[in-house]
Scaffold this motif. Structure first.
Motif, PDB file in Angstrom:
ATOM      1  N   ALA A  94       0.831  -1.202   0.000  1.00 14.02           N
ATOM      2  CA  ALA A  94       0.000   0.000   0.000  1.00 14.02           C
ATOM      3  C   ALA A  94       0.868   1.255   0.000  1.00 14.02           C
ATOM      4  CB  ALA A  94      -0.927  -0.009   1.215  1.00 14.02           C
ATOM      5  N   LEU A  95       1.946   1.230   0.785  1.00 13.53           N
ATOM      6  CA  LEU A  95       2.868   2.370   0.821  1.00 13.53           C
ATOM      7  C   LEU A  95       3.494   2.609  -0.545  1.00 13.53           C
ATOM      8  CD1 LEU A  95       4.468   4.549   2.325  1.00 13.53           C
ATOM      9  CD2 LEU A  95       6.132   2.773   2.970  1.00 13.53           C
ATOM     10  N   GLU A  96       3.896   1.544  -1.205  1.00  9.42           N
ATOM     11  CA  GLU A  96       4.488   1.682  -2.542  1.00  9.42           C
ATOM     12  C   GLU A  96       3.490   2.279  -3.531  1.00  9.42           C
ATOM     13  OE1 GLU A  96       6.719  -1.054  -5.976  1.00  9.42           O
ATOM     14  OE2 GLU A  96       6.016  -1.955  -4.108  1.00  9.42           O
ATOM     15  N   SER A  97       2.242   1.834  -3.436  1.00 11.22           N
ATOM     16  CA  SER A  97       1.197   2.359  -4.319  1.00 11.22           C
ATOM     17  C   SER A  97       0.944   3.838  -4.043  1.00 11.22           C
ATOM     18  CB  SER A  97      -0.096   1.561  -4.125  1.00 11.22           C
ATOM     19  OG  SER A  97      -1.152   2.112  -4.890  1.00 11.22           O
ATOM     20  N   HIS A  98       0.880   4.216  -2.762  1.00  8.62           N
ATOM     21  CA  HIS A  98       0.649   5.608  -2.401  1.00  8.62           C
ATOM     22  C   HIS A  98       1.826   6.492  -2.831  1.00  8.62           C
ATOM     23  CE1 HIS A  98      -2.782   4.066  -0.524  1.00  8.62           C
ATOM     24  NE2 HIS A  98      -2.361   3.962   0.730  1.00  8.62           N
ATOM     25  N   THR A  99       3.033   5.965  -2.683  1.00  9.54           N
ATOM     26  CA  THR A  99       4.222   6.741  -3.068  1.00  9.54           C
ATOM     27  C   THR A  99       4.227   7.008  -4.566  1.00  9.54           C
ATOM     28  OG1 THR A  99       5.490   5.701  -1.273  1.00  9.54           O
ATOM     29  CG2 THR A  99       6.741   6.842  -2.978  1.00  9.54           C
ATOM     30  N   LYS A 100       3.821   6.025  -5.333  1.00  7.89           N
ATOM     31  CA  LYS A 100       3.745   6.207  -6.788  1.00  7.89           C
ATOM     32  C   LYS A 100       2.763   7.324  -7.138  1.00  7.89           C
ATOM     33  CE  LYS A 100       3.910   2.457  -9.106  1.00  7.89           C
ATOM     34  NZ  LYS A 100       3.586   1.154  -9.745  1.00  7.89           N
ATOM     35  N   THR A 101       1.639   7.361  -6.437  1.00  8.57           N
ATOM     36  CA  THR A 101       0.657   8.430  -6.653  1.00  8.57           C
ATOM     37  C   THR A 101       1.228   9.782  -6.234  1.00  8.57           C
ATOM     38  OG1 THR A 101      -1.185   6.899  -6.278  1.00  8.57           O
ATOM     39  CG2 THR A 101      -1.650   9.253  -6.033  1.00  8.57           C
ATOM     40  N   LEU A 102       1.905   9.815  -5.092  1.00  9.50           N
ATOM     41  CA  LEU A 102       2.474  11.059  -4.576  1.00  9.50           C
ATOM     42  C   LEU A 102       3.590  11.592  -5.462  1.00  9.50           C
ATOM     43  CD1 LEU A 102       2.495  10.114  -0.792  1.00  9.50           C
ATOM     44  CD2 LEU A 102       1.174  11.964  -1.831  1.00  9.50           C
ATOM     45  N   MET A 103       4.344  10.696  -6.093  1.00 13.36           N
ATOM     46  CA  MET A 103       5.409  11.134  -6.999  1.00 13.36           C
ATOM     47  C   MET A 103       4.835  11.937  -8.158  1.00 13.36           C
ATOM     48  SD  MET A 103       8.654  10.610  -6.362  1.00 13.36           S
ATOM     49  CE  MET A 103       9.375  10.696  -8.000  1.00 13.36           C
ATOM     50  N   LYS A 104       3.688  11.524  -8.656  1.00 15.32           N
ATOM     51  CA  LYS A 104       3.056  12.240  -9.768  1.00 15.32           C
ATOM     52  C   LYS A 104       2.590  13.626  -9.331  1.00 15.32           C
ATOM     53  CE  LYS A 104       1.395   7.967 -11.939  1.00 15.32           C
ATOM     54  NZ  LYS A 104       0.188   7.175 -12.324  1.00 15.32           N
ATOM     55  N   ILE A 105       2.170  13.740  -8.073  1.00 16.70           N
ATOM     56  CA  ILE A 105       1.651  15.009  -7.572  1.00 16.70           C
ATOM     57  C   ILE A 105       2.780  15.932  -7.136  1.00 16.70           C
ATOM     58  CG2 ILE A 105       0.203  16.085  -5.786  1.00 16.70           C
ATOM     59  CD1 ILE A 105      -1.315  13.382  -5.641  1.00 16.70           C
ATOM     60  N   CYS A 106       3.750  15.371  -6.425  1.00 12.60           N
ATOM     61  CA  CYS A 106       4.783  16.178  -5.747  1.00 12.60           C
ATOM     62  C   CYS A 106       6.102  16.250  -6.493  1.00 12.60           C
ATOM     63  CB  CYS A 106       5.039  15.622  -4.353  1.00 12.60           C
ATOM     64  SG  CYS A 106       3.552  15.385  -3.383  1.00 12.60           S
ATOM     65  N   GLN A 107       6.287  15.410  -7.495  1.00 13.22           N
ATOM     66  CA  GLN A 107       7.516  15.411  -8.300  1.00 13.22           C
ATOM     67  C   GLN A 107       8.763  15.215  -7.440  1.00 13.22           C
ATOM     68  OE1 GLN A 107       7.348  18.791 -11.196  1.00 13.22           O
ATOM     69  NE2 GLN A 107       5.304  19.105 -10.347  1.00 13.22           N
ATOM     70  N   GLY A 108       8.614  14.421  -6.379  1.00 11.99           N
ATOM     71  CA  GLY A 108       9.771  14.067  -5.563  1.00 11.99           C
ATOM     72  C   GLY A 108      10.067  15.005  -4.420  1.00 11.99           C
ATOM     73  N   GLN A 109       9.281  16.073  -4.247  1.00 13.09           N
ATOM     74  CA  GLN A 109       9.535  16.987  -3.136  1.00 13.09           C
ATOM     75  C   GLN A 109       9.053  16.344  -1.838  1.00 13.09           C
ATOM     76  OE1 GLN A 109       7.785  20.860  -3.397  1.00 13.09           O
ATOM     77  NE2 GLN A 109       8.902  21.636  -1.624  1.00 13.09           N
ATOM     78  N   PRO A 110       9.957  16.041  -0.919  1.00 15.46           N
ATOM     79  CA  PRO A 110       9.590  15.221   0.243  1.00 15.46           C
ATOM     80  C   PRO A 110       8.556  15.843   1.165  1.00 15.46           C
ATOM     81  CG  PRO A 110      11.840  16.094   0.447  1.00 15.46           C
ATOM     82  CD  PRO A 110      11.395  16.373  -0.950  1.00 15.46           C
ATOM     83  N   ARG A 111       8.700  17.124   1.490  1.00 18.41           N
ATOM     84  CA  ARG A 111       7.794  17.732   2.459  1.00 18.41           C
ATOM     85  C   ARG A 111       6.368  17.853   1.918  1.00 18.41           C
ATOM     86  NH1 ARG A 111       9.611  17.045   7.484  1.00 18.41           N
ATOM     87  NH2 ARG A 111      11.892  17.249   7.461  1.00 18.41           N
ATOM     88  N   LEU A 112       6.245  18.087   0.631  1.00 16.53           N
ATOM     89  CA  LEU A 112       4.908  18.150   0.040  1.00 16.53           C
ATOM     90  C   LEU A 112       4.253  16.781   0.063  1.00 16.53           C
ATOM     91  CD1 LEU A 112       2.654  19.654  -1.352  1.00 16.53           C
ATOM     92  CD2 LEU A 112       3.847  19.338  -3.534  1.00 16.53           C
ATOM     93  N   ALA A 113       5.026  15.741  -0.255  1.00 14.72           N
ATOM     94  CA  ALA A 113       4.490  14.376  -0.213  1.00 14.72           C
ATOM     95  C   ALA A 113       4.049  14.020   1.206  1.00 14.72           C
ATOM     96  CB  ALA A 113       5.543  13.388  -0.707  1.00 14.72           C
ATOM     97  N   LEU A 114       4.862  14.374   2.177  1.00 20.49           N
ATOM     98  CA  LEU A 114       4.532  14.106   3.577  1.00 20.49           C
ATOM     99  C   LEU A 114       3.264  14.853   3.987  1.00 20.49           C
ATOM    100  CD1 LEU A 114       5.547  12.731   6.210  1.00 20.49           C
ATOM    101  CD2 LEU A 114       6.766  14.859   6.711  1.00 20.49           C
TER     102      LEU A 114
END
Length: 413
Positions: free
Chosen positions: A276-296
């Motif tokens: 589930a974490l891997e799936s959510h991270t994949k979604t967050l990468m599309k939104i945040c483009q790798g910016q850690p604090r925004l993903a968090l």
């Protein structure tokens, strides 16, 4: 030239139209429930909109918490090698280049933590750009608590070389790129003193990526820097590691792997949560483009909104997205203003008026308009409105920078 009354009233009427509460409410009601507006994100910053004396940090203390190095091992080795060369009397200038929100502060803390406890260290930030040689020298004198009145570059070099050896991190170099009278001379003075004292002191600068490219193009700064370390936003793997570290803070505790798991029982509880974490991270990468604090930030908002205690109970489709309509609807004038605010790390009303040769009134209205769109967070100065300070919300820096770059408002090569 000052604005006429009619022109000022016209600007004010335009501003009132932008912030009409009725239209804002209508727009909010039409947003999908899993969408965060820029304004909603800006309002999560505690000091946003406070009226108080400006409090800009001038130095950092090292946090004693354990920091995990994520994807920065090679960069840390490069800086440590530069420090070792300095210790061997082969000192040269070094620079850490990174976009806003890429973790420079955490990176510097890891570097500092890796040095011997007896090593004299300084970590200073440029909160106010010097606008003359005298101010530039005074800024460096503050590093060593030198009380002398700045006289000349020659005297400054002599005095600084007479101080005990230090490793010095000069962060936020982007604040020196003021488009104001005297800024260039101050920059040249600083560069000269750093070059002439680099054997005595280990100078390590921190600078934003696009500002560094401008410095390289206009002043050929790369000719004087021996070690340049470039940090980037996280890859998906790095982002997954980063988010894992913060799951307990969001009320999510991963289950322990059971030693009694049978193959015919299917995936273990831990495996299900990690998937589930891997799936959510994949979604967050599309939104945040790798910016850690925004993903968090987005993951936490999503978990809180849906009141889940397990990642597997959160559907990736329920993760918040960001409504960037306010950014995409900006006119050219607003985009140019936003670009200058970005590269300077924030501007006051007075500074923006000087850069664009506009009145204080025009500058104030422009900044307040951008703030009302959620593109800036504001710290008000109760004694002088010209000193109100505006900056882009740190979690939005990547999204804003990408939009500005796509519209040719940031220097890149």
């Amino acid at each position: 030239m000052a604005m006429t009354i009619d022109a000022l009233l016209g600007k004010w009427q335009q501003f009132l139209t932008y912030i009409n509460p009725n239209s804002a409410a209508t727009e909010q009601e039409s947003e999908p429930t899993n969408t965060l507006s820029l304004k909603a994100i800006a309002q999560t910053y505690r000091h946003h909109g406070l009226r108080s004396p400006l409090k800009q940090q001038i130095s950092y203390s090292v946090n004693t918490d354990i920091y995990h190095v994520i994807g920065r091992e090679q960069a840390i080795d490069q800086i440590n090698n530069a420090i070792e060369l300095w210790r061997d009397n082969q000192g040269e200038l070094s620079a850490i280049i990174a976009p806003f929100g890429a973790g420079v502060s955490t990176f510097i803390q890891n570097i500092i933590r890796g040095q011997p406890e007896s090593e004299p260290l300084l970590w200073l930030s440029f909160c106010k750009a010097p606008l003359s040689s005298k101010e530039a020298i005074a800024t460096l004198y503050d590093c060593f608590d030198i009380q002398n009145e700045p006289q000349s570059i020659t005297d400054a070099i002599r005095l600084i070389n007479a101080q005990p050896q230090h490793i010095i991190f000069l962060d936020d170099i982007h604040r020196l790129m003021q488009r104001r009278m005297g800024s260039y001379q101050a920059l040249v003075t600083l560069a000269t003193i750093l070059m002439e004292t680099r054997q005595r002191h280990c100078w390590i600068m921190g600078c934003e990526t696009y500002v560094w490219q401008r410095l390289s193009s206009q002043y050929q700064i790369t000719h004087f820097i021996k070690t340049v370390v470039q940090l980037k936003y996280f890859t998906q793997t790095e982002l997954t590691t980063f988010l894992t570290l913060y799951l307990p803070d969001m009320g999510i505790n991963l289950p322990h792997e059971s030693n009694n798991t049978q193959e015919n029982e299917g995936d273990s509880a831990l495996t299900i949560e990690l998937n589930a974490l891997e799936s959510h991270t994949k979604t967050l990468m599309k939104i945040c483009q790798g910016q850690p604090r925004l993903a968090l930030f987005i993951l936490k908002q999503s978990i809180d909104e849906h009141k889940v205690s397990k990642l597997s109970d959160l559907n990736s489709k329920d993760i918040f997205t960001i409504d960037t309509h306010a950014l995409k609807s900006l006119d050219e004038e607003s985009l140019f203003a936003l670009a200058e605010i970005y590269v300077h790390g924030g501007l006051t009303v007075e500074h923006l008026s000087i850069i664009f040769n506009m009145s204080i009134e025009e500058s104030s209205l422009k900044l307040e308009f951008l703030s009302r769109q959620g593109l800036l967070i504001t710290q008000y100065c109760e004694s002088d409105f010209a000193r109100h300070f505006y900056q882009i919300p740190p979690v939005l820096s990547k999204i804003v920078a990408t939009h500005l770059l796509n519209h040719n408002k940031l220097f890149s090569f």
